[in-house]
Write a protein that holds these residues in place. Structure first.
Motif, PDB file in Angstrom:
ATOM      1  N   ASN A 450       0.829  -1.203   0.000  1.00  0.00           N
ATOM      2  CA  ASN A 450       0.000   0.000   0.000  1.00  0.00           C
ATOM      3  C   ASN A 450       0.864   1.254   0.000  1.00  0.00           C
ATOM      4  O   ASN A 450       1.885   1.312   0.693  1.00  0.00           O
ATOM      5  N   ASP A 451       0.431   2.259  -0.751  1.00  0.00           N
ATOM      6  CA  ASP A 451       0.996   3.609  -0.672  1.00  0.00           C
ATOM      7  C   ASP A 451      -0.121   4.533  -0.190  1.00  0.00           C
ATOM      8  O   ASP A 451      -0.673   5.324  -0.958  1.00  0.00           O
ATOM      9  N   MET A 452      -0.472   4.400   1.071  1.00  0.00           N
ATOM     10  CA  MET A 452      -1.557   5.182   1.665  1.00  0.00           C
ATOM     11  C   MET A 452      -0.984   6.052   2.780  1.00  0.00           C
ATOM     12  O   MET A 452      -0.461   5.534   3.767  1.00  0.00           O
ATOM     13  N   PRO A 453      -1.068   7.383   2.641  1.00  0.00           N
ATOM     14  CA  PRO A 453      -0.522   8.255   3.683  1.00  0.00           C
ATOM     15  C   PRO A 453      -1.492   8.423   4.854  1.00  0.00           C
ATOM     16  O   PRO A 453      -2.710   8.473   4.669  1.00  0.00           O
ATOM     17  N   ASN A 605      -7.504  -0.900  -9.517  1.00  0.00           N
ATOM     18  CA  ASN A 605      -8.013   0.384  -9.992  1.00  0.00           C
ATOM     19  C   ASN A 605      -8.923   0.979  -8.927  1.00  0.00           C
ATOM     20  O   ASN A 605      -9.893   0.346  -8.503  1.00  0.00           O
ATOM     21  N   GLU A 606      -8.608   2.181  -8.494  1.00  0.00           N
ATOM     22  CA  GLU A 606      -9.377   2.847  -7.444  1.00  0.00           C
ATOM     23  C   GLU A 606     -10.791   3.144  -7.937  1.00  0.00           C
ATOM     24  O   GLU A 606     -10.982   3.822  -8.957  1.00  0.00           O
ATOM     25  N   PRO A 607     -11.825   2.634  -7.247  1.00  0.00           N
ATOM     26  CA  PRO A 607     -13.198   2.955  -7.642  1.00  0.00           C
ATOM     27  C   PRO A 607     -13.437   4.467  -7.630  1.00  0.00           C
ATOM     28  O   PRO A 607     -13.058   5.170  -6.693  1.00  0.00           O
ATOM     29  N   GLY A 608     -14.042   4.961  -8.708  1.00  0.00           N
ATOM     30  CA  GLY A 608     -14.344   6.381  -8.806  1.00  0.00           C
ATOM     31  C   GLY A 608     -13.205   7.238  -9.316  1.00  0.00           C
ATOM     32  O   GLY A 608     -13.375   8.448  -9.502  1.00  0.00           O
ATOM     33  N   TRP A 609     -12.050   6.638  -9.577  1.00  0.00           N
ATOM     34  CA  TRP A 609     -10.913   7.401 -10.091  1.00  0.00           C
ATOM     35  C   TRP A 609     -10.998   7.480 -11.608  1.00  0.00           C
ATOM     36  O   TRP A 609     -11.501   6.565 -12.268  1.00  0.00           O
ATOM     37  N   SER A 614      -4.414   3.094 -11.276  1.00  0.00           N
ATOM     38  CA  SER A 614      -4.133   3.923 -10.102  1.00  0.00           C
ATOM     39  C   SER A 614      -3.574   3.116  -8.944  1.00  0.00           C
ATOM     40  O   SER A 614      -2.922   3.655  -8.061  1.00  0.00           O
ATOM     41  N   GLY A 615      -3.849   1.800  -8.949  1.00  0.00           N
ATOM     42  CA  GLY A 615      -3.549   1.004  -7.771  1.00  0.00           C
ATOM     43  C   GLY A 615      -4.542   1.312  -6.667  1.00  0.00           C
ATOM     44  O   GLY A 615      -5.133   2.399  -6.619  1.00  0.00           O
ATOM     45  N   THR A 616      -4.782   0.356  -5.786  1.00  0.00           N
ATOM     46  CA  THR A 616      -5.694   0.566  -4.666  1.00  0.00           C
ATOM     47  C   THR A 616      -5.073  -0.002  -3.394  1.00  0.00           C
ATOM     48  O   THR A 616      -4.147  -0.814  -3.439  1.00  0.00           O
ATOM     49  N   PHE A 631      -1.292 -15.342  -8.663  1.00  0.00           N
ATOM     50  CA  PHE A 631      -2.710 -15.039  -8.466  1.00  0.00           C
ATOM     51  C   PHE A 631      -2.863 -14.141  -7.248  1.00  0.00           C
ATOM     52  O   PHE A 631      -2.231 -14.367  -6.211  1.00  0.00           O
ATOM     53  N   ILE A 632      -3.745 -13.138  -7.362  1.00  0.00           N
ATOM     54  CA  ILE A 632      -3.994 -12.259  -6.228  1.00  0.00           C
ATOM     55  C   ILE A 632      -5.369 -11.609  -6.348  1.00  0.00           C
ATOM     56  O   ILE A 632      -5.808 -11.240  -7.442  1.00  0.00           O
ATOM     57  N   GLY A 633      -6.062 -11.520  -5.216  1.00  0.00           N
ATOM     58  CA  GLY A 633      -7.273 -10.709  -5.095  1.00  0.00           C
ATOM     59  C   GLY A 633      -6.859  -9.413  -4.419  1.00  0.00           C
ATOM     60  O   GLY A 633      -6.208  -8.565  -5.002  1.00  0.00           O
ATOM     61  N   ALA A 634      -7.267  -9.231  -3.152  1.00  0.00           N
ATOM     62  CA  ALA A 634      -6.729  -8.210  -2.241  1.00  0.00           C
ATOM     63  C   ALA A 634      -7.189  -6.782  -2.505  1.00  0.00           C
ATOM     64  O   ALA A 634      -7.177  -5.962  -1.592  1.00  0.00           O
ATOM     65  N   THR A 635      -7.583  -6.444  -3.731  1.00  0.00           N
ATOM     66  CA  THR A 635      -7.801  -5.043  -4.064  1.00  0.00           C
ATOM     67  C   THR A 635      -9.225  -4.579  -3.767  1.00  0.00           C
ATOM     68  O   THR A 635     -10.183  -5.352  -3.796  1.00  0.00           O
ATOM     69  N   LYS A 636      -9.324  -3.296  -3.538  1.00  0.00           N
ATOM     70  CA  LYS A 636     -10.597  -2.643  -3.227  1.00  0.00           C
ATOM     71  C   LYS A 636     -11.596  -2.749  -4.375  1.00  0.00           C
ATOM     72  O   LYS A 636     -12.812  -2.692  -4.164  1.00  0.00           O
TER      73      LYS A 636
END
Length: 697
Positions: A450-453, A605-609, A614-616, A631-636
């Motif tokens: 994550n790159d979340m500040p 992909n960020e919903p609403g972006w 964008s990454g989520t 294989f990966i899920g994990a995303t918003k």
């Protein structure tokens, strides 16, 4: 060099594979994250880059409840073992998804999450180990019935072996225990506030439930590391934590247990625990049979940032200077990867002790240096790199964001302060509990991040005199709840800490009382509150409290610490997107033979972006296969994806019934390979789900 024992094992396996047609084999996912090495790796090859686009749903299983599911299911001899949103264990036919048994009552839900189960067998009897709240249950793998000869009627209390002062303190386990021979070594979650239980590492006998050994993570007199805390820290009722909550790895051949630990409590102020604070924030190498320390490395000294080690380390083999080295790689919330020789603890890449700023908070004595590996480079952005051009250019309130950025402390390892410290990577990393995947023999590790500040701000703790002005319920709320849910009960954005103003419309009084006592999600339980105090705080939350402050005296005392944080606050724009520029979630492949990156891509992909890529934010880890897939899920955004692990190229994606904040599993039954993932959603404000979904060709 491989030992003779290893070579014999390899020869035996090759003979087995050579004499058995793989298309007829049943191949298991027998342990949490695939195996005791926690590498999320499968040798299966039926699904590969040429046919992955043809994957279809093979079966689905809907639990009787709904909500977040973090479980990585086990699949053993054609049976899948999983956990529901309310921590009900179950077994399914792994070919069809047909339910075989369940354990636990979904109507009396335990309001937490579970990342899965542990399995033990002596070749005849097979047992499943399942944690619900403060108890570890031992179940018959065939029937799901509790084995009453284990502990007290089929369960043990996870307070066992802790000091008497911890008897009523919050302690649960939401990560599976680690099986080694006839032992199960248990990770535990404790409070992160003052007064937390100590995070001692404890092993229990799998047949009887008896305590086998204990390792004190806050050392006692005469133990190594005792001088790194105040002399009475192990007795101090307000110093605790240093626990392993993320799970462990075990080198079965060497009998070595690798234990990543979290911070000492309280997380953000350590004035009452001066020193390096061993064995908080350490990768511990222990003798798995006795719990004796072999070596350790501390990745954060005197932690005041909540920099827990968030996932089990990966046990891999790397090549350096022409030598094959059995290594252990630990990912971190900070975005670093620490890599060590597994036997000796010698770093395989240089680590510098970097001078860092001192705290200006009165009474706090931060450590003067912090360890930073020279390689690999961080896989997540660092707070000190964020300048004006790093603020989201599409934000409608960009001017305000720039002003807030300018007011924050962005120095490397800037300590918590009164003006606000930018936390990037944030409290949830960087890396998180989903962990990293690795091909154990080629030395490449795969990390979603994550790159979340976030912004961390300290304030003085309210005095007893000030608290006495409030009604009993509000006083308790301000002591225990306001730092997360806010003094105004409005919570934090994106549902990480929900608002409580309308909680009465969603939950009945008994459910609220259960959550207060036992915890839910990130919230620790508060079993220490009396029934009267619990009713008072419920009345306050529901707007029903009529008692004036002078009419009732409560026994709930405010922590004696002079400072606390204002809570967990993401740095977001007015639209709810991260205040910094994308990407906000990434997937990286790092070659630990050289320390160099193979590739790094945005994940999700960020919903609403307005733009793709964008990454989520992402929670739950990847798996990799010998056929070259990841294989990966994990995303918003609720997608399930397959990538070429060699290049990072997207090969396949499908929308799930709800986001999958979990790590998938892969297995083979009667010659057919399956990929299965739990889809519970709920986290990050996403829709609720209740399904396990299996795919096959």
């Amino acid at each position: 060099m491989k030992s003779p024992k290893s070579l014999l094992l390899i020869v035996a396996l090759l003979c087995f594979w050579g004499c058995n047609d793989e298309k007829d084999q049943t191949i298991n996912w027998p342990d949490y994250l695939g195996g005791p090495d926690r590498n999320h790796f499968s040798a299966l090859t039926q699904i590969d880059s040429t046919n992955v686009q043809s994957l279809e749903i093979a079966w689905t299983y809907a639990t009787k409840d709904s909500g977040q599911i973090q479980a990585n299911p086990l699949i053993i001899d054609g049976i899948l073992y999983g956990v529901s949103p309310t921590v009900q264990a179950f077994a399914l036919d792994a070919e069809t998804g047909k339910e075989l048994w369940t354990f636990g009552d979904p109507l009396t839900a335990w309001h937490s999450t579970s990342r899965g189960l542990a399995y033990w067998s002596d070749g005849g009897e097979a047992r499943i180990f399942h944690s619900i709240g403060p108890h570890l249950y031992c179940l018959d793998a065939a029937t799901g019935q509790a084995i009453e000869s284990f502990g007290d009627g089929g369960k043990i209390d996870l307070h066992a072996g802790l000091p008497e002062v911890a008897r009523d303190k919050f302690i649960i386990s939401n990560t599976p225990g680690t099986i080694f021979e006839d032992l199960i070594i248990m990770p535990v979650r404790v409070s992160e506030d003052a007064g937390a239980a100590p995070g001692d590492i404890r092993a229990f006998n799998v047949e009887t439930g008896e305590l086998a050994w204990t390792f004190h993570t806050i050392p006692h007199p005469g133990e190594f590391g005792y001088e790194s805390f105040p002399s009475d820290a192990y007795l101090n009722d307000e110093v605790g934590g240093a626990n392993n909550w993320a799970g462990m790895s075990v080198d079965v051949e060497r009998g070595m247990l690798f234990v990543p630990t979290g911070s000492a409590a309280y997380d953000f102020y350590g004035g009452n625990r001066p020193g390096e604070n061993l064995f908080a924030n350490c990768l511990l190498a222990l003798d798995a049979r006795t719990g004796e320390r072999i070596w350790h490395y501390q990745t954060t000294h005197h932690d005041v940032w909540d920099r827990d080690l968030p996932a089990p380390p990966n046990l891999i083999t790397v090549q350096q200077e022409g030598k094959s080295i059995d290594a252990v790689a630990q990912i971190t919330k900070q975005g670093y990867v620490f890599v060590f020789d597994r036997e000796t603890g010698t770093p395989l890449f240089p680590i510098d002790e970097v001078e860092v700023p001192a705290s200006e908070v009165p009474g706090e004595m931060t450590w003067p240096t912090q360890p930073v590996p020279r390689q690999p480079a961080p896989f997540a952005r660092q707070d000190y790199t964020i300048q004006e051009d790093g603020i989201n250019h599409a934000a409608p309130d960009r001017a305000e964001l720039l002003e807030r950025l300018a007011s924050t402390d962005r120095r490397p390892f800037a300590p918590p302060g009164f003006g606000g410290t930018l936390m990037l990577p944030g409290f949830d990393g960087g890396a998180e509990w989903g962990g990293a995947a690795a091909d154990p023999d080629d030395g490449v590790i795969y990390i979603n991040s994550n790159d979340m500040p976030w912004i961390l701000t300290m304030v003085p703790t309210q005095s007893d005199v000030a608290l006495a002005e409030y009604s009993p319920g509000e006083r308790i709320y301000r002591i225990h709840c306001s730092s997360c849910h806010g003094a105004d009960l409005k919570g934090s954005q994106q549902g990480n800490f929900p608002e409580l103003l309308t909680i009465g419309d969603q939950l009945d009084r008994s459910t609220i009382a259960h959550i207060i006592s036992n915890g839910k999600g990130m919230m620790p339980g508060m079993a220490q509150l009396s029934k009267e105090e619990r009713n008072s705080v419920i009345d306050f939350i529901l707007g029903l409290e009529k008692i004036e402050a002078a009419e009732v005296t409560t026994t709930s005392e405010a922590p004696s610490l002079p400072f606390k944080s204002t809570g967990y606050h993401k740095f977001l724009d007015a639209d709810g997107h991260p205040a910094i520029t994308p990407p906000w979630g990434t997937l990286s492949a790092i070659d630990l033979n050289s320390g160099n990156y193979r590739w790094q891509i945005p994940l999700g992909n960020e919903p609403g972006w307005h733009e793709p890529g964008s990454g989520t934010e992402n929670y739950g880890g990847p798996i990799v296969t010998a056929s070259g897939l990841l294989f990966i899920g994990a995303t918003k955004d609720g997608m399930f994806r397959a990538f070429d692990k060699r290049t990072g190229r997207l090969l396949w994606e499908v929308e799930l019934p709800a986001p999958a904040f979990a790590t998938p599993s892969t297995y083979q039954v009667n010659g057919k390979q399956y990929i299965v993932i739990a889809c519970g959603g709920t986290k990050l404000g996403t829709k609720k789900g209740n399904q396990y979904v299996a795919f096959s060709l």
